[in-house]
Design a protein around this motif. Structure first.
Motif, mmCIF file in Angstrom:
data_model
loop_
_atom_site.group_PDB
_atom_site.id
_atom_site.type_symbol
_atom_site.label_atom_id
_atom_site.label_comp_id
_atom_site.label_asym_id
_atom_site.label_seq_id
_atom_site.Cartn_x
_atom_site.Cartn_y
_atom_site.Cartn_z
ATOM 1 N N GLY A 224 63.337 61.963 55.292
ATOM 2 C CA GLY A 224 64.785 61.836 55.386
ATOM 3 C C GLY A 224 65.341 60.445 55.241
ATOM 4 O O GLY A 224 66.556 60.243 55.341
ATOM 5 N N ARG A 225 64.484 59.443 54.969
ATOM 6 C CA ARG A 225 64.991 58.067 54.907
ATOM 7 C C ARG A 225 64.265 57.252 53.844
ATOM 8 O O ARG A 225 63.033 57.259 53.777
ATOM 9 N N LEU A 226 65.046 56.545 53.020
ATOM 10 C CA LEU A 226 64.527 55.582 52.061
ATOM 11 C C LEU A 226 64.572 54.197 52.692
ATOM 12 O O LEU A 226 65.591 53.792 53.261
ATOM 13 N N ILE A 227 63.469 53.459 52.579
ATOM 14 C CA ILE A 227 63.400 52.084 53.061
ATOM 15 C C ILE A 227 63.332 51.166 51.847
ATOM 16 O O ILE A 227 62.528 51.390 50.934
ATOM 17 N N VAL A 228 64.170 50.162 51.820
ATOM 18 C CA VAL A 228 64.206 49.192 50.725
ATOM 19 C C VAL A 228 63.736 47.848 51.270
ATOM 20 O O VAL A 228 64.288 47.342 52.253
ATOM 21 N N GLY A 229 62.722 47.273 50.652
ATOM 22 C CA GLY A 229 62.121 46.045 51.156
ATOM 23 C C GLY A 229 62.763 44.787 50.612
ATOM 24 O O GLY A 229 63.625 44.814 49.727
ATOM 25 N N ARG A 230 62.301 43.670 51.158
ATOM 26 C CA ARG A 230 62.745 42.336 50.712
ATOM 27 C C ARG A 230 61.574 41.661 50.017
ATOM 28 O O ARG A 230 60.556 41.341 50.637
ATOM 29 N N MET A 231 61.707 41.436 48.713
ATOM 30 C CA MET A 231 60.651 40.814 47.939
ATOM 31 C C MET A 231 60.712 39.295 48.078
ATOM 32 O O MET A 231 61.786 38.715 48.255
ATOM 33 N N ARG A 232 59.558 38.668 47.972
ATOM 34 C CA ARG A 232 59.525 37.213 48.068
ATOM 35 C C ARG A 232 60.158 36.553 46.849
ATOM 36 O O ARG A 232 60.939 35.617 46.971
ATOM 37 N N HIS A 233 59.800 37.035 45.652
ATOM 38 C CA HIS A 233 60.196 36.345 44.423
ATOM 39 C C HIS A 233 61.494 36.922 43.855
ATOM 40 O O HIS A 233 61.652 38.140 43.755
ATOM 41 N N PRO A 234 62.418 36.057 43.423
ATOM 42 C CA PRO A 234 63.682 36.528 42.853
ATOM 43 C C PRO A 234 63.499 37.473 41.673
ATOM 44 O O PRO A 234 64.309 38.394 41.503
ATOM 45 N N VAL A 235 62.447 37.284 40.873
ATOM 46 C CA VAL A 235 62.246 38.141 39.706
ATOM 47 C C VAL A 235 62.068 39.599 40.119
ATOM 48 O O VAL A 235 62.346 40.509 39.337
ATOM 49 N N ARG A 236 61.639 39.830 41.354
ATOM 50 C CA ARG A 236 61.440 41.200 41.814
ATOM 51 C C ARG A 236 62.562 41.679 42.737
ATOM 52 O O ARG A 236 62.658 42.880 43.001
ATOM 53 N N ARG A 237 63.399 40.781 43.230
ATOM 54 C CA ARG A 237 64.464 41.225 44.130
ATOM 55 C C ARG A 237 65.477 42.109 43.429
ATOM 56 O O ARG A 237 66.116 42.962 44.061
ATOM 57 N N ARG A 238 65.644 41.923 42.116
ATOM 58 C CA ARG A 238 66.626 42.746 41.412
ATOM 59 C C ARG A 238 66.227 44.222 41.399
ATOM 60 O O ARG A 238 67.083 45.093 41.246
ATOM 61 N N GLU A 239 64.933 44.505 41.581
ATOM 62 C CA GLU A 239 64.498 45.908 41.629
ATOM 63 C C GLU A 239 65.150 46.651 42.790
ATOM 64 O O GLU A 239 65.476 47.836 42.682
ATOM 65 N N ALA A 240 65.322 45.963 43.908
ATOM 66 C CA ALA A 240 65.885 46.599 45.094
ATOM 67 C C ALA A 240 67.332 47.021 44.889
ATOM 68 O O ALA A 240 67.856 47.846 45.650
ATOM 69 N N GLU A 241 67.993 46.459 43.891
ATOM 70 C CA GLU A 241 69.402 46.754 43.647
ATOM 71 C C GLU A 241 69.607 47.951 42.733
ATOM 72 O O GLU A 241 70.754 48.350 42.499
ATOM 73 N N ARG A 242 68.533 48.538 42.215
ATOM 74 C CA ARG A 242 68.682 49.587 41.204
ATOM 75 C C ARG A 242 69.504 50.764 41.725
ATOM 76 O O ARG A 242 69.093 51.466 42.663
#
Length: 303
Positions: free
Chosen positions: A101-119
């Motif tokens: 029942g819950r999606l967890i979105v993580g915090r990536m270290r590198h900026p190149v991967r942080r944009r994935e969390a915004e999809r």
């Protein structure tokens, strides 16, 4: 409980029955390696990543499709398109994870991967299609790369969190809370290791693949080994280097790993897996592994 004390964790963990939840996921999702290339930021702390010349985007995409086809025969498996501006976004388990029942979105270290969390497409799939609530950790400052840094025994509600540049103690505490775990053991990874799921895999809550040389603290490795005895399988440095620790059980009878990992297994390791009740499923992913991860890294579980 969240602790750095292996003995305290072992004493607590031994009292946890396998009644926390299902040991394996009900479905999974992948992200296609569109725009597959070496990400220099990620390479800064991932010794498993190859040089740019080793990246073959066409072969990587073909092998990724083969992986989805094989997984779909075992459980429902969705694949989202990749984003060319995110060259190593094929490892969604670092960014997205679930509990029922819950999606967890993580915090990536590198900026190149942080944009994935915004999809918006992945977020909408869970929030609108599946009706999952969203627990978003991506905006806070502490790195917490989800099931890359945190290996979880879903049956007993136990977490094993490897601390490195990709997950600090505050990030570990945030994940412990987000997953609602009974107990989490925090331990330092050995120098040069970036994620716990390269050196540790809990298989359907009843066995463990463990790379002792991936732990800075031998007491932490020993506590985990004792918790899963007699089905503790210690991997050699050669098996670790072949990504044998980056494995996953997609159902209670099967352990999945790459063909590279399977080829690295010693006969004794294969025998121990069989004794623990696991059949080995190997998929060729040698075109994907230059990105510094293997099969387990590609799989985001849906509970």
């Amino acid at each position: 409980m969240i602790t750095r004390d292996p003995a305290a964790f072992l004493a607590f963990g031994r009292g946890c029955a396998p009644d926390f939840g299902p040991a394996t996921a009900k479905a999974a999702f992948l992200v296609a390696p569109d725009g597959f290339a070496r990400a220099e930021q990620s390479a800064a702390d991932n010794r498993y990543m190859a040089e740019a010349a080793a990246f073959d985007a066409a072969r990587a995409c073909a092998q990724h499709r083969d992986l989805q086809r094989a997984m779909a025969a075992a459980l429902p498996t969705v694949c989202f398109p990749g984003e060319p501006q995110s060259p190593d976004a094929l490892f969604p388990n670092n960014v997205f994870a679930t509990v029922p029942g819950r999606l967890i979105v993580g915090r990536m270290r590198h900026p190149v991967r942080r944009r994935e969390a915004e999809r918006p497409d992945i977020r909408a799939f869970f929030a609108k299609t599946l009706g999952y609530a969203v627990h978003d950790l991506s905006g806070q400052p502490h790195p917490c790369e989800l099931t890359g840094a945190l290996v979880i025994d879903r049956a007993r509600g136990l977490g094993f969190c490897g601390l490195s540049e990709r997950c600090d103690p505050d990030g570990a505490a945030l994940m412990h809370e987000a997953f609602g775990l009974r107990a989490t053991l925090m331990f330092e990874l050995a120098p040069g290791e970036y994620h716990a799921n390269v050196v540790l895999a809990v298989l359907a809550g009843r066995a463990v693949l463990l790379c002792p040389d991936g732990f800075a603290d031998p007491d932490a490795a020993d506590a985990i080994a004792r918790l899963y005895a007699p089905h503790t399988i210690r991997l050699s440095p050669a098996e670790r280097a072949g990504f044998a620790g980056n494995a996953i059980s997609l159902n209670p009878e099967t352990v999945w790993m790459s063909a590279t990992a399977a080829a690295a297994l010693a006969p004794a390791t294969r025998e121990k897996l069989a004794r623990a009740g696991f059949r080995l499923q190997a998929i060729a992913l040698d075109a994907l592994e230059p990105a510094g991860g293997s099969l387990r890294c590609c799989v985001a579980e849906i509970y």
